[in-house]
Design an enzyme around this catalytic site. Structure first.
Site, PDB file in Angstrom:
ATOM      1  N   GLU A   1       0.812  -1.213   0.000  1.00 52.18           N
ATOM      2  CA  GLU A   1       0.000   0.000   0.000  1.00 52.18           C
ATOM      3  C   GLU A   1       0.851   1.270   0.000  1.00 52.18           C
ATOM      4  O   GLU A   1       0.480   2.282  -0.589  1.00 52.18           O
ATOM      5  CB  GLU A   1      -0.966   0.018   1.181  1.00 52.18           C
ATOM      6  CG  GLU A   1      -2.114  -0.979   1.050  1.00 52.18           C
ATOM      7  CD  GLU A   1      -1.770  -2.385   1.519  1.00 52.18           C
ATOM      8  OE1 GLU A   1      -0.588  -2.648   1.855  1.00 52.18           O
ATOM      9  OE2 GLU A   1      -2.685  -3.235   1.555  1.00 52.18           O
TER      10      GLU A   1
ATOM     11  N   MET B   1      24.063   9.173   3.966  1.00 56.15           N
ATOM     12  CA  MET B   1      23.847  10.468   4.608  1.00 56.15           C
ATOM     13  C   MET B   1      24.007  10.364   6.118  1.00 56.15           C
ATOM     14  O   MET B   1      24.612  11.218   6.753  1.00 56.15           O
ATOM     15  CB  MET B   1      22.454  11.006   4.240  1.00 56.15           C
ATOM     16  CG  MET B   1      22.203  12.408   4.732  1.00 56.15           C
ATOM     17  SD  MET B   1      23.391  13.582   4.059  1.00 56.15           S
ATOM     18  CE  MET B   1      22.526  14.144   2.592  1.00 56.15           C
TER      19      MET B   1
ATOM     20  N   PHE C   1     -11.968  -7.730  13.100  1.00 57.09           N
ATOM     21  CA  PHE C   1     -10.838  -8.143  12.273  1.00 57.09           C
ATOM     22  C   PHE C   1     -10.492  -7.044  11.259  1.00 57.09           C
ATOM     23  O   PHE C   1     -11.355  -6.547  10.554  1.00 57.09           O
ATOM     24  CB  PHE C   1     -11.178  -9.444  11.534  1.00 57.09           C
ATOM     25  CG  PHE C   1     -10.090  -9.886  10.593  1.00 57.09           C
ATOM     26  CD1 PHE C   1      -8.833 -10.251  11.075  1.00 57.09           C
ATOM     27  CD2 PHE C   1     -10.299  -9.908   9.216  1.00 57.09           C
ATOM     28  CE1 PHE C   1      -7.829 -10.637  10.214  1.00 57.09           C
ATOM     29  CE2 PHE C   1      -9.292 -10.295   8.353  1.00 57.09           C
ATOM     30  CZ  PHE C   1      -8.049 -10.663   8.851  1.00 57.09           C
ATOM     31  N   GLN C   2      -9.240  -6.672  11.212  1.00 53.27           N
ATOM     32  CA  GLN C   2      -8.744  -5.623  10.319  1.00 53.27           C
ATOM     33  C   GLN C   2      -9.468  -4.298  10.502  1.00 53.27           C
ATOM     34  O   GLN C   2      -9.648  -3.536   9.565  1.00 53.27           O
ATOM     35  CB  GLN C   2      -8.794  -6.078   8.849  1.00 53.27           C
ATOM     36  CG  GLN C   2      -7.796  -7.196   8.568  1.00 53.27           C
ATOM     37  CD  GLN C   2      -7.543  -7.437   7.094  1.00 53.27           C
ATOM     38  OE1 GLN C   2      -8.403  -7.184   6.245  1.00 53.27           O
ATOM     39  NE2 GLN C   2      -6.351  -7.917   6.760  1.00 53.27           N
TER      40      GLN C   2
ATOM     41  N   LYS D   1     -17.663  -1.050   4.783  1.00 57.78           N
ATOM     42  CA  LYS D   1     -17.945  -2.019   3.722  1.00 57.78           C
ATOM     43  C   LYS D   1     -19.434  -2.101   3.380  1.00 57.78           C
ATOM     44  O   LYS D   1     -19.807  -2.206   2.209  1.00 57.78           O
ATOM     45  CB  LYS D   1     -17.444  -3.401   4.160  1.00 57.78           C
ATOM     46  CG  LYS D   1     -17.561  -4.461   3.081  1.00 57.78           C
ATOM     47  CD  LYS D   1     -16.955  -5.790   3.541  1.00 57.78           C
ATOM     48  CE  LYS D   1     -17.012  -6.812   2.420  1.00 57.78           C
ATOM     49  NZ  LYS D   1     -16.447  -8.106   2.834  1.00 57.78           N
TER      50      LYS D   1
END
Lengths: 164, 588
Positions: B53, B483, B115-116, B165
């Site tokens: 993602e 760096m 869940f999630q 959803k």
């Protein structure tokens, strides 16, 4: 320096946390914060009391204005304004002597006793935050059980106003 | 006809003329993906499947930064959404117009630790321009309209739209689709036109200046104001410096361009800032990497600050003349006003100022020597600029290679330099380059990266293969997190804690495993040919693993707390400074 900032914002879920979040994210102080819907139910009015120098207050006002939900911001400290705070104090009042002393202070501060039980008085007092501090100070020889303060709210005097 | 929430979502994208959307599927966005699938088959839009993602959001950023469009990404709830946060924060810091759609668990499962499930609206609140949790199907269209409007106007930024959803499920509810045509938000009306009075007084300040400098940043690019800026700069023969984000908004091959400023800017740009009596800041924000210690920064200059974001003005450096407005509109009004008033600046003062600057330019602070044994990172970027005629899109990751790319690739056009300036996100480069290539399919796109950064989103080599992107990955491989190592060398007595990259993969084999062409180059004589071969191949991704000088440093450098007149130009300066400091300690 203490500053008092008023804002109008969309009365939407999450709007309050956007404002309070801004203060913590950017390291600004909040002394108090009050909020409720206005006569227009789509708008909330919030009063924030904060501390900072002029530059940081300017940044706070700009950052508040930048929040999408914020409709208008007014730095009340820039205007002649009225400021009030409400407080409840629950205090032990279990002897005639103590009750009389409390009653005296209640009269002097133009407070009201709103609940009385055998051992307790609950007092309501409204005024500037300094007056509320002074009231608590006057009661400091008593046993204070509980203090609830609303935090300051303010409104500009005269024709100045924060409306859309 | 009544539509499901998922169908409405697609119609909103079509109404906003979205043709490309980056994302990664998951449980909470299944209905949305089902409609995306159908929309793709109808040829309405295309969905690009990233491999993570974070990659999807960076790709959307690259897409937006190199075009005039809003970048769009879609992710699922929970880990899908949290993975997107780095990209969202990156877009926030660099003002990239982005709409990120996240699925969430069905409404009645919110707040149940399902869940999630994660409160992504809460998590992203500090790093979005705005975000929404959609609570009913009726709100999907108006919220999408607002999201695109907010993301792309004013100072652009990312907007997150979180959709539970059940709102997208056709079995739950369908409604008529109406996309709002007009949108007026009482709480959001960016100021576009600059205040007339302020503009007039700005011109007066310019007329009085003896040592002016034009300091232009990313806002000029965002506002498509490069032509106005160039005209304005040339009109008064101002020395012009760009921020890291602003590179390309003023042509770098122009005589008046004195290079990037800031921590790794040129000596001439930084000294000019230090000794200027007037800074005209256009679409920049006096970031700490530009100013260093604010107390020492440009002590004698007055400031005219033009920016669309009032909160950027006088945040770090007080402005004597703040002008809030869209940079393009303000510059246009200024040019009109200048022509009307016919104000002539002090020619002899300007000449003296320029001769001072030319003395500093003689130091040639970006000079380096390329021998025939070890490749210098600077040389690779120099050659990349040469073989692409300075005309490629260059995406970069974060670190030394980013600074080398900024210093040595001479950008003459806006929107060609795509980097993570504000957040400094390692892993940004490869996915961003993909987004750039999607937006500009016929152009040459290079990703300048390093052996540390490239591994942070290396999985997107898979996405690049799937869509046949002919990227040119320029891996400046020094075996270190360069760096950080440089700072350890200067300020931590060469204790290289965790900055040596042990167990590096064989990048050639890795590229090949993903189906690309990989090449390792360790001879300076081969650099140019390898680059040319890669750039000329318009079909394949070339992963060029350049073995460069191990402990090379980025110069010039302003160490933290130093003034712009106290730069390190080379290692000797750093050593002498260290000796000076240790003597001071002894004397204490």
């Amino acid at each position: 320096m203490r500053h008092i900032i008023s804002l109008l914002m969309e009365n939407e879920a999450g709007a309050l946390s956007r404002v309070s979040g801004l203060f913590s994210q950017r390291g600004y102080n909040i002394e108090s914060l009050t909020v409720a819907a206005t006569d227009d139910p789509t708008l909330s009015r919030m009063t924030v009391v904060t501390k900072g120098n002029d530059a940081s207050i300017e940044q706070i006002v700009k950052q508040l204005n930048k929040l999408i939900d914020v409709v208008k911001v007014m730095e009340l400290s820039d205007y002649p304004h009225i400021e009030r705070e409400m407080m409840f104090v629950k205090i032990r009042a279990d002897s005639n002597e103590v009750c009389a002393a409390i009653k005296l202070n209640v009269d002097i501060f133009r407070a009201r006793i709103i609940d009385v039980t055998k051992k307790m008085y609950t007092i309501e007092v409204t005024g500037s935050p300094e007056k509320l501090d002074a009231f608590l100070n006057a009661l400091k020889d008593n046993t204070i059980i509980e203090v609830v303060r609303t935090g300051a709210m303010g409104i500009p005097r005269g024709s100045a106003s924060l409306t859309i | 006809m009544k539509l499901s929430g998922a169908e409405i979502f697609i119609e909103c994208l079509k109404a906003e003329k979205v043709d490309t959307i980056f994302g990664y599927p998951g449980g909470a966005v299944l209905f949305l993906y089902d409609e995306l699938y159908k929309a793709e088959n109808r040829g309405d839009l295309r969905h690009i499947l990233a491999r993570h993602e974070q990659g999807a959001v960076h790709a959307a950023e690259g897409y937006a930064k190199s075009s005039d469009k809003v970048g769009v990404a879609i992710v699922t709830s929970g880990p899908g959404a949290t993975n997107a946060v780095t990209g969202i924060a990156d877009a926030y810091m660099d003002s990239v117009p982005l709409v990120v759609i996240s699925g969430n668990v069905p409404k009645d499962l919110i707040g149940k630790d399902s869940f999630q499930e994660i409160d992504i609206v809460g998590i992203t609140r500090p790093c979005v321009k705005h975000n929404f949790l959609v609570t009913c199907i009726e709100d999907i269209a108006p919220v999408m309209k607002k999201a695109f409007h907010i993301a792309s106007t004013g100072r652009p930024g990312p907007v997150l739209v979180d959709i539970p959803k059940d709102l997208t499920n056709p079995a739950v509810k369908k409604i008529e689709f109406n996309y709002p045509k007009e949108l007026v938000m009482r709480s959001y009306q960016p100021t576009l036109k600059g205040n007339k009075k302020q503009i007039k007084s700005a011109i007066k300040m310019i007329a009085e200046a003896k040592k002016p400098i034009l300091y232009a940043g990313g806002g000029v690019i965002t506002s498509n104001a490069h032509n106005e800026l160039t005209e304005f700069g040339r009109l008064y023969n101002f020395p012009v410096t760009n921020t890291l984000m602003g590179l390309g908004c003023y042509p770098s091959n122009d005589q008046q361009f004195i290079g990037m400023l800031g921590m790794h800017g040129t000596v001439e740009a930084n000294r000019a800032m230090h000794y200027a009596d007037l800074i005209i800041c256009v679409g920049a924000r006096f970031d700490d990497r530009v100013t260093g210690d604010l107390k020492k920064f440009s002590p004698d200059a007055k400031v005219i600050h033009i920016d669309i974001d009032p909160a950027s003005i006088s945040k770090n450096r007080p402005a004597q003349n703040p002008i809030v407005g869209d940079v393009k509109e303000v510059l246009q009004s200024m040019l009109a006003e200048i022509k009307e008033q016919k104000i002539v600046p002090d020619k002899s003062a300007y000449d003296a100022w320029w001769s001072e600057i030319k003395e500093w330019q003689k130091l040639d602070c970006l000079a380096y020597e390329q021998d025939d044994k070890i490749i210098k990172a600077q040389y690779v970027v120099d050659m990349l600029c040469k073989v692409t005629n300075g005309d490629a899109f260059v995406a970069s990751d974060v670190g030394q290679h980013q600074m080398f790319a900024a210093q040595y690739y001479r950008f003459n056009h806006p929107k060609r330099w795509i980097n993570s300036g504000g957040l400094g996100t390692m892993g940004f480069g490869l996915p961003a380059a993909m987004g750039v290539q999607f937006a500009n399919p016929d152009d040459t796109v290079a990703c300048v990266t390093g052996d540390g950064s490239i591994q942070m989103c290396i999985q997107e080599l898979g996405c690049s293969k799937q869509y046949g992107l002919p990227l040119n990955i320029i891996n400046l491989n020094n075996g270190y997190l360069g760096m950080v190592r440089q700072w350890q060398e200067f300020f931590y007595e060469e204790r290289y804690a965790m900055t040596y990259n042990q167990s590096l993969p064989d990048f050639v084999k890795l590229a090949e495993a993903y189906g690309h062409i990989g090449k390792r180059i360790d001879n300076p004589a081969d650099v140019e040919d390898a680059l040319r071969e890669a750039v000329e191949d318009k079909k394949n991704l070339h992963f060029l693993d350049f073995v460069v000088e191990e402990q090379g440093n980025v110069y010039p450098m302003i160490p933290a707390g130093y003034g712009h007149n106290e730069m390190y130009l080379n290692k000797q300066d750093a050593i002498e400074d260290a000796i000076k400091k240790s003597k001071l300690l002894e004397n204490d």
